[in-house]
Structures are given as structure tokens and as C-alpha cells.
Design a protein around this motif. Structure first.
Motif, PDB file in Angstrom:
ATOM      1  N   SER A  71      52.937 -10.456  14.458  1.00 32.00           N
ATOM      2  CA  SER A  71      53.877 -11.487  14.029  1.00 32.00           C
ATOM      3  C   SER A  71      53.131 -12.731  13.574  1.00 32.00           C
ATOM      4  O   SER A  71      53.430 -13.300  12.517  1.00 32.00           O
ATOM      5  CB  SER A  71      54.807 -11.830  15.195  1.00 32.00           C
ATOM      6  OG  SER A  71      55.917 -12.542  14.735  1.00 32.00           O
ATOM      7  N   SER A  72      52.148 -13.152  14.369  1.00 31.88           N
ATOM      8  CA  SER A  72      51.347 -14.325  14.008  1.00 31.88           C
ATOM      9  C   SER A  72      50.622 -14.099  12.685  1.00 31.88           C
ATOM     10  O   SER A  72      50.537 -14.999  11.848  1.00 31.88           O
ATOM     11  CB  SER A  72      50.311 -14.617  15.096  1.00 31.88           C
ATOM     12  OG  SER A  72      50.823 -15.508  16.050  1.00 31.88           O
ATOM     13  N   TRP A  73      50.102 -12.902  12.525  1.00 35.86           N
ATOM     14  CA  TRP A  73      49.375 -12.561  11.295  1.00 35.86           C
ATOM     15  C   TRP A  73      50.290 -12.730  10.084  1.00 35.86           C
ATOM     16  O   TRP A  73      49.921 -13.367   9.097  1.00 35.86           O
ATOM     17  CB  TRP A  73      48.872 -11.126  11.397  1.00 35.86           C
ATOM     18  CG  TRP A  73      48.215 -10.576  10.175  1.00 35.86           C
ATOM     19  CD1 TRP A  73      47.263 -11.167   9.405  1.00 35.86           C
ATOM     20  CD2 TRP A  73      48.439  -9.286   9.603  1.00 35.86           C
ATOM     21  NE1 TRP A  73      46.881 -10.326   8.390  1.00 35.86           N
ATOM     22  CE2 TRP A  73      47.584  -9.164   8.491  1.00 35.86           C
ATOM     23  CE3 TRP A  73      49.269  -8.200   9.940  1.00 35.86           C
ATOM     24  CZ2 TRP A  73      47.554  -8.015   7.695  1.00 35.86           C
ATOM     25  CZ3 TRP A  73      49.226  -7.069   9.151  1.00 35.86           C
ATOM     26  CH2 TRP A  73      48.377  -6.980   8.039  1.00 35.86           C
ATOM     27  N   SER A  74      51.495 -12.189  10.198  1.00 34.94           N
ATOM     28  CA  SER A  74      52.458 -12.263   9.105  1.00 34.94           C
ATOM     29  C   SER A  74      52.790 -13.716   8.773  1.00 34.94           C
ATOM     30  O   SER A  74      52.844 -14.121   7.605  1.00 34.94           O
ATOM     31  CB  SER A  74      53.728 -11.503   9.492  1.00 34.94           C
ATOM     32  OG  SER A  74      54.548 -11.293   8.382  1.00 34.94           O
ATOM     33  N   VAL A  75      52.999 -14.514   9.800  1.00 35.78           N
ATOM     34  CA  VAL A  75      53.348 -15.922   9.587  1.00 35.78           C
ATOM     35  C   VAL A  75      52.170 -16.686   8.988  1.00 35.78           C
ATOM     36  O   VAL A  75      52.345 -17.534   8.099  1.00 35.78           O
ATOM     37  CB  VAL A  75      53.813 -16.556  10.923  1.00 35.78           C
ATOM     38  CG1 VAL A  75      53.973 -18.055  10.799  1.00 35.78           C
ATOM     39  CG2 VAL A  75      55.124 -15.929  11.366  1.00 35.78           C
ATOM     40  N   ALA A  76      50.955 -16.364   9.451  1.00 35.53           N
ATOM     41  CA  ALA A  76      49.761 -17.017   8.893  1.00 35.53           C
ATOM     42  C   ALA A  76      49.620 -16.700   7.406  1.00 35.53           C
ATOM     43  O   ALA A  76      49.292 -17.577   6.590  1.00 35.53           O
ATOM     44  CB  ALA A  76      48.512 -16.584   9.661  1.00 35.53           C
TER      45      ALA A  76
END
Lengths: 196, 259, 91
Positions: A71-76
Motif C-alpha cells: 500500500s505504501s509503495w503504491s501511494v509513494a
């Protein structure tokens, strides 16, 4: 004439609105206090904590970690897209973040349901009090973050965000990464930490 | 296209005092905030030995013994705290007036702040009165009644938190909207206000637990929930006190001082 | 723009690998509790550090802020491990 270098000299900055970092800092310190308090209570009865820990589902916990990291990767990536004015890439990346956030919520709910159906609840013993309290407070953070990501997704569909208009998404993203890194500590603390 | 007459002055009316202002009284009222905080910390916190409070897991007999041991200290600390709680109300009035200078006179959030802050005094005063009575009457009361009074106080003190939440939210919203280049209250304080706001919700767990972090004496319900507020109030007070001379200067520059 | 060439993607990959190492590697009984627990929390601190530096972009933040946040994972790991070593062995 100035010397042209190939290296970008960017001024140092904090992403998003400055105030969000007060929030992130305070939240980090509060959780650190909670981790300390947990370990203090564990010191009083390591056997109880160890026995209770065994009832937790390590695989599910590990999966939850991977879900939040993704999820963090996608948002980054979404924030990167904003910096590069790639407006059509933003929605799916933000949606990815929101959907994975939702997956975490579903997974946690399932886990809680399993515990309750086995007669385990926050009142069962000190370990479970901590397990439900820590994961519960974290879950509230996840729900808030997922809602914010959903809001961002909707607005990104209208092309609201670009390199000049990204303070709000960057703030939400920074908060979301905090939620992620808190779980990175919570998971081993509750699920993996074996006693001697 | 102007559809009404030009205002008599050039300066925007919303930013300045529309009525004569007694800056000295305003400043004195702002100072009652830190005075209140100091009094509560010394009296309730130290003299009455509430850091941390006597545990939620205490039995009725233990509660009675605690109140008997502490009786003289409690009579002093709680009676003075009860009376001095009024200083929180006066501080909130001063704060509301500063907020009006951003929101405009009669703004709804400054009204909410004043109400929220003033009403906060009610549960605090009531709690002090309950525990004061318990201490005063301890030798006439059974352990069960003492236990009941102890919990009565904690429920009143802790669970009325949302009036304070409204106050904090109103303050944070208004001060974050301040358009001055150097805000009257910095954003960091407003964001800390949000942390404080968020930290109160978990306190709703106190009826259900007597041990652990969520009990009224525990890490979360006491140390975190109380200290986020204990850090917010002095920070806010500092800037409220500093804001008044700044606002006075703004009034003077616009020729609006009531000499 | 290939996602695979982004720094955040490599960081993500590394974090996922480390997660697998701790969840399905170090937690197994073939490691002694001390090796497992110390390893798991040192890895957790490293993971937190990369989330902070590359996801939260603290790598490019003003130095005092970056320094303050960088202390957190090590302080937390230190506190946890300190208490862990202090706990008596269970029978």
C-alpha cells in the motif's frame, strides 16, 4: 557564469504541510511509549505473554505486513506521478493504496472475529488487553488513512493534483507511511517475539 | 460592482476590534490560564498525589485507607482546585476574543470554544467536590461508598471529555485559518491540539477495565490522554498571552485604539 | 516510466523480502530465541528506516528533522530488546 553540474541540488524539504510532521512525530513518540509499556507489563509475566502469543496467527500477521508495505509503495508511486504531472497515472495508484488499506481492515476484522469466537477478548488477560489495544488503535489509524486515500482517489480522477498542487496528498502519504512503519514494529512485537 | 456603500475605514473590519477593547483585562484573563494549570499541577497532581492516580483496581477497603491517609492533603488540594477551576473559564473567554479577531466578531467557533472551555469547568468542579466530600466524610462512610465516590469522580472527570474536544477543535481550526504571515498561534500548536483531541477517545474504555493501559490510571487513559492536554495548554496560553499586544499594535496601526 | 526502475520499487521489494525472512525464516525453531529476536528487531529497525527515508522522503528533509526521526527505530528496537533481555527465562 555558474558551473552547470549534472547533480540536482534540491533544497531540503519536508513533504506535505509542515504541521503534519508534528502529528507524525507525536504519534511516533506515543507509540514508542506504548511499546515500552507493553514490554514493562511483559516483564511481569513472560510465561503468560508467551503462551498467549502462540494463539496469534503469524502467517496472517506477515501477510498484513506485506499488504501495508505494498500500500505504501503504491501511494509513494502516486506522489511521484504528481511530481511529474502524470495525472492519468495517479488515480489507479491512489486506488491501489486505498484497496490494500481496505484489505488490511478486512484481514484484521477476520482475525478479531476469530479471536472472539474462541472466547478471547481484551479482558482475557494482560497480553490480550495489549494485543487488542495496540492493534485496535493501529486499526483506527488504518481506517482513517484508507478513508483519506479514497478521498484523494476521487479528487485525482478530476485531475486535482499535479506538481504544484500536492500538499494534501503528500501529507496523507506521509501519514500513511507512518501507519505502515508502526505495523512493521507491532507485528514482531506481538506475534514473533519469542521468550527464552 | 459595489452594491453597498464603502465602509468608513480602509482596513478590513473583520481583522480589527469593532468595539473598544480593554487590553489590560484581556491580558489578565489570558494569564489566568497558566495560573490555573500551575495550581492544578501542584495541588491535584502533586499534593493530592495523582501522578499516577490511585489505581482503578483498588478494592473498597484500599480506597478508604488511601483517603484516610491522604485526608489533610486532599482537603487542602481539592477545595482550592475546585475554586480555582473558574480560572479556566476566564482563560477561555480571553481565548475566544483572540479567535474572534481571526474569525470575525460573533464567530461560531469562538462561541463554541468559550462554551466548550467553560462547560469543561463543570465536570472538573463536580469531581473535586465529590472527592473532597469523600475525604471529608471518610471516617463516616463504608468502604463501598468510598469506592463508589472514587469512581463517581473518575467517570465525571474523564468521560465528559468531548466538551473539551469541541473547544480544542474550534481553537485548532480557527488558528490554522489565521492569514497573518506569522500566525498568532503557530500551526505546530494547532496540530498538537489535534493529537490531544485524538488521544481523548480511548478514555471511553475506563468503565470496562481496572488494569492495564486503558484503566483510568493507565499509560493510555492517564499518562497519554492527560499529558497531551498538559502540553497543549501551556503552549496555547503562551501564544494567547503574546497575541494580545500584537492585536493591540494592529489596532493602533489602524488608528482604532480607544484612547 | 518503468515502475521497475523507481527507487521506491526496489525499496519495496527489499522490505517484502525482509518481511519474509523474519516471518517465515527467523521465527522458526532452528534459530535460538536470542538470534531470532535480536535479528527480527534489528531487521524491523532497518525496515522502518527505509520506509522513513524513501517512502516518507526524509532522505531529503532538513537534517535536524531527519536525524530526529532516524533515532526512533533504533531507540524503539533498543528499548524492546533491553526489556527482552531483562525478562527471566520461562520454565
Amino acid at each position: 557564469m555558474g558551473v552547470v553540474t549534472t547533480e540536482q541540488v534540491k533544497p531540503r524539504r519536508l513533504p506535505g504541510v509542515e504541521g503534519i510532521w508534528v502529528f507524525i512525530g507525536a504519534d511516533s513518540v506515543i507509540f514508542a511509549i506504548l511499546f515500552l509499556s507493553f514490554m514493562q507489563d511483559r516483564l511481569k509475566n513472560p510465561a503468560l505473554f508467551e503462551a498467549s502469543r502462540h494463539t496469534l496467527n503469524m502467517n496472517l500477521g506477515g501477510l498484513d505486513t506485506v499488504i501495508l508495505l505494498t500500500s505504501s509503495w503504491s501511494v509513494a508511486l502516486a506522489v511521484q506521478a504528481m511530481k511529474r504531472d502524470q495525472i492519468d497515472r495517479e488515480p489507479r495508484l491512489l486506488l491501489g493504496g486505498a484497496v490494500t488499506g481496505l484489505m488490511f481492515v478486512v484481514s484484521k476484522s477476520f482475525e478479531y472475529f476469530q479471536k472472539f469466537s474462541h472466547g478471547l477478548n481484551p479482558g482475557t488477560n494482560a497480553f490480550y488487553m495489549w494485543y487488542f489495544t495496540l492493534t485496535g488503535i493501529h486499526l483506527v489509524h488504518v481506517v482513517v488513512g484508507t478513508s483519506l486515500l479514497t478521498y484523494l482517489w476521487v479528487r485525482s480522477l478530476r485531475g486535482t493534483y499535479d506538481h504544484l498542487h500536492r500538499a494534501v496528498p503528500e501529507s496523507v502519504a506521509s501519514y500513511w507511511h507512518l501507519v505502515d512503519l508502526l505495523w512493521v514494529v507491532l507485528f514482531p512485537l506481538l506475534y514473533l517475539m519469542r521468550a527464552v | 460592482m459595489a452594491i453597498h456603500a464603502e465602509p468608513p475605514t480602509v482596513t478590513p473590519a473583520r481583522g480589527l476590534a469593532p468595539y473598544p477593547t480593554d487590553y489590560r483585562s484581556w491580558k489578565i484573563l489570558a494569564w489566568t490560564g497558566p495560573v490555573f494549570l500551575f495550581a492544578v499541577f501542584c495541588l491535584w497532581g502533586i499534593l493530592a498525589d495523582n501522578m499516577p492516580p490511585f489505581p482503578a483496581s483498588a478494592t473498597p477497603v484500599e480506597v478508604k485507607e488511601h483517603f484516610q491517609e491522604m485526608r489533610p492533603r486532599l482537603l487542602i488540594a481539592l477545595s482550592i482546585c475546585l475554586t480555582m477551576t473558574a480560572f479556566y473559564m476566564s482563560f477561555c473567554v480571553a481565548t475566544a476574543r483572540v479567535m474572534e479577531r481571526i474569525e470575525g466578531p460573533g464567530g461560531i467557533l469562538s462561541k463554541l470554544e468559550m462554551m466548550g472551555g467553560t462547560i469543561t469547568c463543570a465536570p472538573v468542579m463536580t469531581t473535586m467536590s465529590i472527592w473532597l466530600t469523600a475525604a471529608h466524610e471518610v471516617n463516616n462512610l463504608s468502604p463501598e461508598i468510598m469506592h463508589m465516590l472514587y469512581w463517581f469522580g473518575w467517570f465525571t472527570f474523564d468521560l465528559a471529555y468531548f466538551v473539551t474536544s469541541f473547544q480544542i477543535a474550534a481553537i485548532s481550526i480557527v488558528f490554522m485559518r489565521d492569514k497573518r504571515e506569522k500566525k498568532l498561534v503557530p500551526n505546530a500548536v494547532s496540530w498538537w491540539g489535534w493529537i490531544t483531541f485524538a488521544s481523548f477517545f480511548v478514555v471511553s474504555a475506563i468503565p470496562f477495565v481496572t488494569t492495564g493501559p486503558l484503566a483510568f490510571h493507565g499509560v493510555i487513559s492517564f499518562w497519554i490522554a492527560f499529558f497531551t492536554w498538559f502540553i497543549w495548554i501551556p503552549a496555547l496560553s503562551y501564544y494567547i498571552i503574546k497575541a494580545i499586544p500584537r492585536l493591540q499594535a494592529e489596532d493602533a496601526a489602524a488608528g482604532r485604539l480607544n484612547d | 516510466m518503468s515502475v521497475l526502475r523507481e527507487r521506491v520499487t526496489w525499496v519495496w521489494l527489499g522490505l517484502v523480502v525482509l518481511t519474509c525472512v523474519t516471518t517465515w525464516g527467523l521465527s522458526k525453531d532452528l534459530f535460538s530465541p536470542t538470534v531470532a529476536v535480536v535479528g527480527i528487531f534489528l531487521i524491523a529497525a532497518v525496515k522502518v528506516r527505509y520506509v522513513m527515508l524513501d517512502f516518507q522522503e526524509l532522505r531529503y528533509a532538513p537534517i535536524p528533522v531527519r536525524a530526529a526521526f532516524e533515532v526512533w527505530p533504533w531507540a524503539v528496537a533498543g528499548i524492546i530488546l533491553g526489556f527482552w533481555f531483562a525478562a527471566p527465562a520461562i520454565m
